[in-house]
Design a protein around this motif. Structure first.
Motif, PDB file in Angstrom:
ATOM      1  N   MET B 144      46.749  43.505  47.915  1.00  0.00           N
ATOM      2  CA  MET B 144      46.354  44.827  48.375  1.00  0.00           C
ATOM      3  C   MET B 144      45.957  44.750  49.847  1.00  0.00           C
ATOM      4  O   MET B 144      46.346  45.590  50.664  1.00  0.00           O
ATOM      5  CB  MET B 144      45.182  45.327  47.541  1.00  0.00           C
ATOM      6  N   ILE B 145      45.174  43.724  50.169  1.00  0.00           N
ATOM      7  CA  ILE B 145      44.739  43.564  51.562  1.00  0.00           C
ATOM      8  C   ILE B 145      45.942  43.249  52.457  1.00  0.00           C
ATOM      9  O   ILE B 145      46.100  43.819  53.537  1.00  0.00           O
ATOM     10  CB  ILE B 145      43.680  42.441  51.657  1.00  0.00           C
ATOM     11  N   LEU B 146      46.809  42.374  51.957  1.00  0.00           N
ATOM     12  CA  LEU B 146      47.975  41.977  52.761  1.00  0.00           C
ATOM     13  C   LEU B 146      48.855  43.181  53.086  1.00  0.00           C
ATOM     14  O   LEU B 146      49.333  43.309  54.212  1.00  0.00           O
ATOM     15  CB  LEU B 146      48.800  40.917  52.017  1.00  0.00           C
ATOM     16  N   GLY B 151      49.736  45.118  56.795  1.00  0.00           N
ATOM     17  CA  GLY B 151      51.005  45.821  56.890  1.00  0.00           C
ATOM     18  C   GLY B 151      52.211  45.060  56.373  1.00  0.00           C
ATOM     19  O   GLY B 151      53.339  45.285  56.821  1.00  0.00           O
ATOM     20  N   MET B 152      52.009  44.119  55.449  1.00  0.00           N
ATOM     21  CA  MET B 152      53.163  43.431  54.883  1.00  0.00           C
ATOM     22  C   MET B 152      53.890  44.387  53.931  1.00  0.00           C
ATOM     23  O   MET B 152      53.272  45.221  53.283  1.00  0.00           O
ATOM     24  CB  MET B 152      52.706  42.181  54.123  1.00  0.00           C
ATOM     25  N   GLU B 153      55.207  44.254  53.886  1.00  0.00           N
ATOM     26  CA  GLU B 153      55.983  45.203  53.075  1.00  0.00           C
ATOM     27  C   GLU B 153      55.681  45.056  51.597  1.00  0.00           C
ATOM     28  O   GLU B 153      55.474  46.032  50.887  1.00  0.00           O
ATOM     29  CB  GLU B 153      57.469  45.013  53.354  1.00  0.00           C
ATOM     30  N   GLU B 154      55.691  43.813  51.158  1.00  0.00           N
ATOM     31  CA  GLU B 154      55.274  43.618  49.774  1.00  0.00           C
ATOM     32  C   GLU B 154      54.427  42.362  49.674  1.00  0.00           C
ATOM     33  O   GLU B 154      54.525  41.464  50.515  1.00  0.00           O
ATOM     34  CB  GLU B 154      56.491  43.526  48.843  1.00  0.00           C
TER      35      GLU B 154
END
Lengths: 371, 326
Positions: B144-146, B151-154
């Motif tokens: 969730m934080i990532l 802003g990581m896509e997944e």
């Protein structure tokens, strides 16, 4: 080494406990400590002398008042920038370092050039007489040696002020005598303004240029040790200095005469009739046939050149502070007189004593102030 | 006479403890060594074809050799060593810094102390399950934080199965096999759950250091980093040595953390034994009790673990003799 004068102005320290209870440790201290002198801060435990020392060092912040080193106000200067050397009561030598590493530590902090640092370590180690012990660890040293290492560590950065907190309290009687002479010698040789804290009046009197006597955070008297001893400003000072301590009697002034009971022990001019506390130094008595102060000797102690007579008198007072040194002498209503050992006096003898006027002090029984 | 009487009494008082030690400690140790040198031991039948050193044509270390030839043992060995040599230094350093920080704050010290100590009184399996949720691919806190903060896509598949691409260079394949995301997650978990005890020991050590050393250092204008390096660390070194040695021993025996996070398959779903350790391997051998020689191989694995622990502990003690200031 430059020497500087230290000035304390209205210095006050209030400690606040967790329950908001306030303790006044040092109250309104106004002291000037002359440059290049050895000053003893003296007083019973809890009188604020250590607090004063730590405020001068900067480790404690004063509640109010100012501290000057020379002309500069250092009140808000942190300890590391004050240029002081501090010797702690327990020396605080780093136990994992050798003597050499301990002494060189302050110099490494200021990144002194290695050769010069080594030279200074050797110089100050030799000065305090531990030059041959540099590779030992503190645990391998005696108390006296550890204390010298602590002094060397404080001196090596050539501070403007040297502060010592009860430096002799951990030493045995013999070492204490030796080391206090040593401190005086080192102070003379370096000429550094030195303040040391002690509760031992003999220690303070024997090596200080000046003593400052404190009680409950308040300065009582300041001056050369002998001057303070010879003319105490109040009863506390009179009682605190001297070993054996001063004798205290309940007396009165009657028509210009000092009376202890029915005995006249001296005269005073221009004082109205009033009850007083009479303090007489043990050495202030003289055997004399022409005296009305007749007493019966209870015990006799002869040590070397002096004989101490222990005498019972209903007017002599038993007082805690009166018997700091000898607890076994803490008997009610006795006083001590030191006379020449040539006088052959036995217990039970009845003798007559004259009192030397300059060894006699009169105090107000309520305030303890000099009458 | 009196002496003898005392001896008797001494043994009498010691006997309950000795009896327990004999049954549950000394006998199993002796038995492990015995098993490791049995040849073709059949646990179900309780029969063996003699000892390895009496049977002709059989190497003395027959069982050890077969253990070392086992790929699963090698994997367990490497996993164990990674856990030992990464998690222990990392957690010792982190807990040291945390305790120094805790010791230096005045407000909320008790509060933080309690927070840091909580993992110690919490069940390892429960913590493992909580971490399994934290690292969950879809609902986990970390992902969730990532995704939302960084802003990581997944999110990353922290606990998912690992695919090893054998066509990549050997070093890369090695990393895929051992230093993968599940291992990283496991390491975070092990490090975190080990902090509590270490912080407690370090904090009590720090609080027993005489404050005068710090006052003395302050008067001498010692920089903070130097105070830490030259005063705090040496004076804390007995505690550091104690914690390091016990942590190394504990890390060699790691097993519960993996069960807590990954279950008894000791790996992600469909990727069993990915994170197996030596103790895990020994424990799993119980499933193969019926196969001839399995118990002896398990015993030899246990002895190899024992020897490694012993050597490292001796090394630790040698180092601490030189570096620790008591």
């Amino acid at each position: 080494m430059e020497t500087i004068e230290i000035r304390l102005e209205n210095l006050t320290k209030v400690f606040q406990a967790k329950n908001k209870e306030e303790t006044l440790a040092v109250s309104d201290l106004d002291i000037t400590i002359p440059a290049g002198k050895l000053i003893g801060l003296l007083g019973p435990s809890g009188c604020g002398k250590s607090t004063t020392l730590y405020m001068i060092s900067g480790l404690l912040k004063p509640t109010s008042g100012k501290i000057f080193f020379g002309d500069s106000d250092v009140t808000s200067v942190p300890p590391e920038d004050r240029g002081i050397g501090l010797v702690f009561q327990n020396y605080a030598l780093y136990p994992h370092m050798t003597v050499r590493q301990n002494i060189i530590f302050p110099l490494e902090n200021i990144k002194m050039e290695k050769k010069e640092a080594e030279r200074r370590v050797q110089y100050y180690a030799d000065l305090v007489g531990i030059g041959h012990l540099l590779n030992r660890k503190p645990v391998q040293l005696s108390g006296g040696q550890q204390q010298r290492v602590a002094i060397a560590r404080a001196l090596v950065k050539e501070p403007r002020v040297l502060l010592l907190d009860e430096p002799l309290s951990n030493l045995d009687a013999r070492l204490r005598l030796q080391t206090r002479e040593e401190i005086k010698r080192i102070q003379r040789e370096t000429g550094i303004t030195t303040i040391f804290v002690t509760h031992d009046q003999e220690e303070a009197m024997s090596i200080s240029d000046e003593i400052i006597l404190m009680k409950e955070g308040v300065q009582q008297q300041k001056g050369a040790p002998q001057d303070v001893y010879d003319s105490p400003g109040n009863m506390f000072v009179a009682k605190f200095l001297g070993s054996p301590p001063i004798n205290i009697f309940d007396g009165e002034i009657k028509d210009g005469k000092i009376m202890i009971g029915n005995a006249n022990v001296g005269r005073v001019e221009k004082k109205k009739n009033q009850p007083v506390v009479v303090g007489i130094r043990p050495e202030g008595f003289k055997l004399s046939e022409r005296s009305s102060f007749q007493v019966k000797v209870e015990f006799v102690e002869t040590i070397g050149r002096d004989t101490t007579l222990i005498i019972q008198n209903p007017k002599a007072s038993k007082d805690q502070a009166n018997d700091i040194e000898n607890e076994d002498m803490n008997r009610a209503n006795t006083f001590r007189a030191i006379v020449d050992a040539d006088e052959k006096i036995k217990p039970g003898d009845s003798i007559k004593l004259n009192v030397k006027p300059h060894k006699t002090f009169l105090f107000n029984p309520e305030t303890g102030e000099l009458v | 006479m009196l002496e003898e009487k005392h001896h008797f009494k001494a043994w009498l008082y010691l006997s309950p403890a000795l009896a327990l030690l004999l049954v549950f400690t000394f006998y199993p140790i002796f038995n492990a060594f015995y098993l490791a040198f049995l040849y073709n031991f059949d646990y179900m039948q309780r029969t063996a074809e003699g000892m390895t050193f009496t049977t002709e044509g059989i190497n003395l270390f027959h069982n050890f050799r077969r253990t070392l030839q086992d790929d699963l043992f090698i994997r367990a060995l490497i996993n164990t060593l990674i856990i030992v040599f990464v998690s222990v230094p990392v957690s010792v350093i982190i807990s040291l810094l945390l305790s120094v920080w805790l010791n230096s704050i005045k407000r909320f010290q008790g509060f933080f102390q309690t927070i840091f100590f909580l993992p110690y009184v919490t069940n390892a399996i429960a913590i493992g399950m909580a971490f399994a949720v934290i690292f969950h691919r879809e609902y986990g806190l970390i992902n969730m934080i990532l995704t939302s903060v960084f802003g990581m896509e997944e999110g990353l598949n922290w606990l998912g199965r690992v695919s090893v691409d054998e066509s990549t260079p050997a070093i890369r394949a090695w990393f895929q096999r051992y230093l993968n995301l599940p291992m990283l997650s496991l390491m975070v978990f092990i490090t975190w759950s080990g902090l509590a005890f270490k912080i407690m020991v370090f904090l009590s050590g720090l609080q027993s250091i005489d404050k005068q050393y710090y006052d003395a250092a302050r008067v001498d204008a010692t920089p903070k980093s130097r105070v830490f390096r030259r005063i705090t660390i040496p004076l804390l070194s007995p505690m550091i040595a104690y914690i390091t040695i016990t942590s190394f021993i504990g890390a060699f025996k790691e097993y519960t953390a993996i069960v807590g996070m990954f279950g008894i398959d000791l790996g992600p779903h469909g990727d069993a034994n990915r994170l197996i350790t030596i103790v895990g391997l020994v424990y799993k051998s119980l499933n193969e009790m019926d196969s001839v020689g399995a118990m002896s191989r398990a015993a030899s694995a246990a002895i190899i673990l024992f020897m490694m622990t012993l050597v490292l502990t001796l090394f630790n003690m040698y180092v601490s003799k030189k570096r620790v200031h008591y």
